[in-house]
Design a protein around this motif. Sequence first.
Motif, short mmCIF file in Angstrom:
data_model
loop_
_atom_site.label_atom_id
_atom_site.label_comp_id
_atom_site.label_asym_id
_atom_site.label_seq_id
_atom_site.Cartn_x
_atom_site.Cartn_y
_atom_site.Cartn_z
N LYS A 96 4.39 -5.58 15.80
CA LYS A 96 3.00 -5.16 15.95
C LYS A 96 2.02 -6.27 15.55
CE LYS A 96 1.60 -1.59 16.89
NZ LYS A 96 1.23 -0.97 18.20
N SER A 97 2.47 -7.21 14.71
CA SER A 97 1.56 -8.26 14.27
C SER A 97 1.15 -9.19 15.41
CB SER A 97 2.19 -9.07 13.13
OG SER A 97 3.37 -9.73 13.55
N TYR A 98 1.77 -9.03 16.58
CA TYR A 98 1.38 -9.80 17.77
C TYR A 98 -0.09 -9.54 18.12
CZ TYR A 98 0.79 -10.79 22.75
OH TYR A 98 0.32 -11.22 23.96
N ASN A 99 -0.51 -8.26 18.04
CA ASN A 99 -1.88 -7.94 18.45
C ASN A 99 -2.55 -6.93 17.52
OD1 ASN A 99 -0.45 -5.68 19.14
ND2 ASN A 99 -0.85 -5.80 21.34
N TYR A 100 -2.01 -6.81 16.29
CA TYR A 100 -2.59 -5.84 15.35
C TYR A 100 -2.47 -6.42 13.94
CZ TYR A 100 -3.29 -1.44 12.85
OH TYR A 100 -3.76 -0.45 12.01
N ASP A 101 -3.53 -6.28 13.15
CA ASP A 101 -3.53 -6.81 11.78
C ASP A 101 -2.71 -5.89 10.88
OD1 ASP A 101 -3.98 -7.89 9.33
OD2 ASP A 101 -6.17 -7.86 9.45
N THR A 102 -1.56 -6.37 10.47
CA THR A 102 -0.63 -5.54 9.68
C THR A 102 -0.67 -5.86 8.18
OG1 THR A 102 1.18 -7.13 10.02
CG2 THR A 102 0.95 -5.36 11.64
N VAL A 103 -1.58 -6.73 7.76
CA VAL A 103 -1.62 -7.14 6.36
C VAL A 103 -1.84 -5.95 5.43
CG1 VAL A 103 -2.87 -8.51 4.64
CG2 VAL A 103 -2.41 -9.46 6.90
N PHE A 104 -2.79 -5.07 5.78
CA PHE A 104 -3.08 -3.89 4.96
C PHE A 104 -1.82 -3.05 4.76
CE2 PHE A 104 -3.96 0.71 5.14
CZ PHE A 104 -4.63 0.87 3.94
N LEU A 105 -1.11 -2.77 5.85
CA LEU A 105 0.08 -1.93 5.76
C LEU A 105 1.19 -2.61 4.95
CD1 LEU A 105 0.23 -0.43 9.37
CD2 LEU A 105 -0.38 0.74 7.26
N LYS A 106 1.39 -3.90 5.15
CA LYS A 106 2.42 -4.61 4.39
C LYS A 106 2.13 -4.56 2.90
CE LYS A 106 3.81 -7.92 7.98
NZ LYS A 106 3.77 -9.34 8.41
N ASN A 107 0.86 -4.76 2.55
CA ASN A 107 0.48 -4.71 1.14
C ASN A 107 0.67 -3.32 0.56
OD1 ASN A 107 -0.22 -7.42 1.13
ND2 ASN A 107 -2.40 -7.04 1.52
N LYS A 108 0.33 -2.31 1.35
CA LYS A 108 0.47 -0.93 0.89
C LYS A 108 1.94 -0.57 0.67
CE LYS A 108 -3.37 1.31 0.23
NZ LYS A 108 -3.59 1.97 -1.09
N ILE A 109 2.80 -1.01 1.57
CA ILE A 109 4.24 -0.74 1.44
C ILE A 109 4.78 -1.37 0.15
CG2 ILE A 109 6.52 -1.22 2.42
CD1 ILE A 109 5.10 -1.10 5.20
N GLU A 110 4.42 -2.61 -0.10
CA GLU A 110 4.88 -3.29 -1.32
C GLU A 110 4.35 -2.59 -2.56
OE1 GLU A 110 7.19 -5.56 -1.48
OE2 GLU A 110 7.29 -5.45 0.72
N GLU A 111 3.10 -2.14 -2.48
CA GLU A 111 2.48 -1.44 -3.61
C GLU A 111 3.22 -0.14 -3.90
OE1 GLU A 111 -1.63 0.99 -4.05
OE2 GLU A 111 -1.87 -1.11 -3.40
N ILE A 112 3.56 0.60 -2.86
CA ILE A 112 4.28 1.88 -3.01
C ILE A 112 5.62 1.66 -3.69
CG2 ILE A 112 5.52 3.66 -1.70
CD1 ILE A 112 3.12 3.55 0.30
#
Length: 399
Positions: free
Chosen positions: A322-338
């Motif tokens: 999805k990072s091809y055309n969508y900013d996934t930084v927020f979700l990656k950070n949230k996953i690590e935080e969880i």
Amino acid sequence: MKEIILSKDIKKILQILNSNGKGYVVGGYIRDTLLGLKPKDCDFCTDIDYENLKKIFKDYSPKEIGKAFGIIQIHYRGNSYEIAKLRKDIEFTEERNITGIEFINSIEEDLQRRDFTVNAIAFDGKKLIFSSEIGKYDIDKRILRFVGEANKRIEEDPLRILRAIRIASEKGLKILDESKKAIFEQRETIKRVSIERIQDELFKILKGENSAEAVELLNSLGILEQILPNVSKNIEKEKKIEYLKFLDKNFKYEDITLKLVVLFLNNQEDIGKLKLDGKRKKILKDILINFDRIEILKTDYDIKKILQTLGKETLLKLLQIKSYNYDTVFLKNKIEEIYLKNDPIQLRDLKMNGADIIGLGITDGLQIKKYLELGLEKVLKNPELNSKDILLKLIKEDL
């Protein structure tokens, strides 16, 4: 022409062959060296017959891997090498099983049976031997063409269609226009090949760093339509080549699951045409089903719910695509935080279990399951509730 420098081990084996007959290093090892690439496996051929080969290499753990074709495998200093008797193939079945061969003593004649000119090269330790002068030209100009008549080579083994595209992609070669024309004309012959052999070559293509270019060529030459017809229909409209280029550039050493996901987006019908193991098929289908859900994930609860289905590893694979055309930084950070907070996600993460609920006098299996799931829903929204006492108190209040 680049000088052929053999390793000490390869030189040793070649010397043994040449002291008992004639020996040659052949195929990909020589091709890659001449192309300035690092060679991998090394194969030999010889005029020494099968039984004598086994005797000569009796101290090298000889193993019969193709007696009918005069092939043995030996082991030397931690590596395996194949040694084959010089031969020519004289008869094939529809499935490309060779039913007739003839053992020969001429390396020049042996090279004529091989698939591509860049593979039809031998080295006897002193000099290079090509199937023809064209072979030298093709190595120099980095051209891939069939040995002899292209249509005949393909009819002998239609899998050579995929091999041509794979090798050209892997080695940075340009397929000769005449060879492309033959591939297109013979495209339907690929249906004669077992799906296992097709899949093996297709997966090698997808593992390559230039898989997008190779898949685009497969599609333009009508091969993808024969193998995965639904995938080929909208491949350009759905920008799958652009997706693959992105993966080639950014995730070169990733599992090919990412590239399979791209191929099967919006056309899962063709998944059944491949022989995928259960684990890979499940991951593939889970990602495809949840592909568009990523863009509506906002809260921790939303992310935990999809983690329940996919698990962390698979969800991160999906985010890579999805990072091809969508900013996934927020979700990656949230996953690590969880995961850093060790928030509960699955039933096994609950601080209470079925035995605790039975202790409340509830013995019906469906009721036990219901309260476990309700408890999980509550802690997904509020992790602080994940305490046996608190969860059991909530159940008591509901009774």
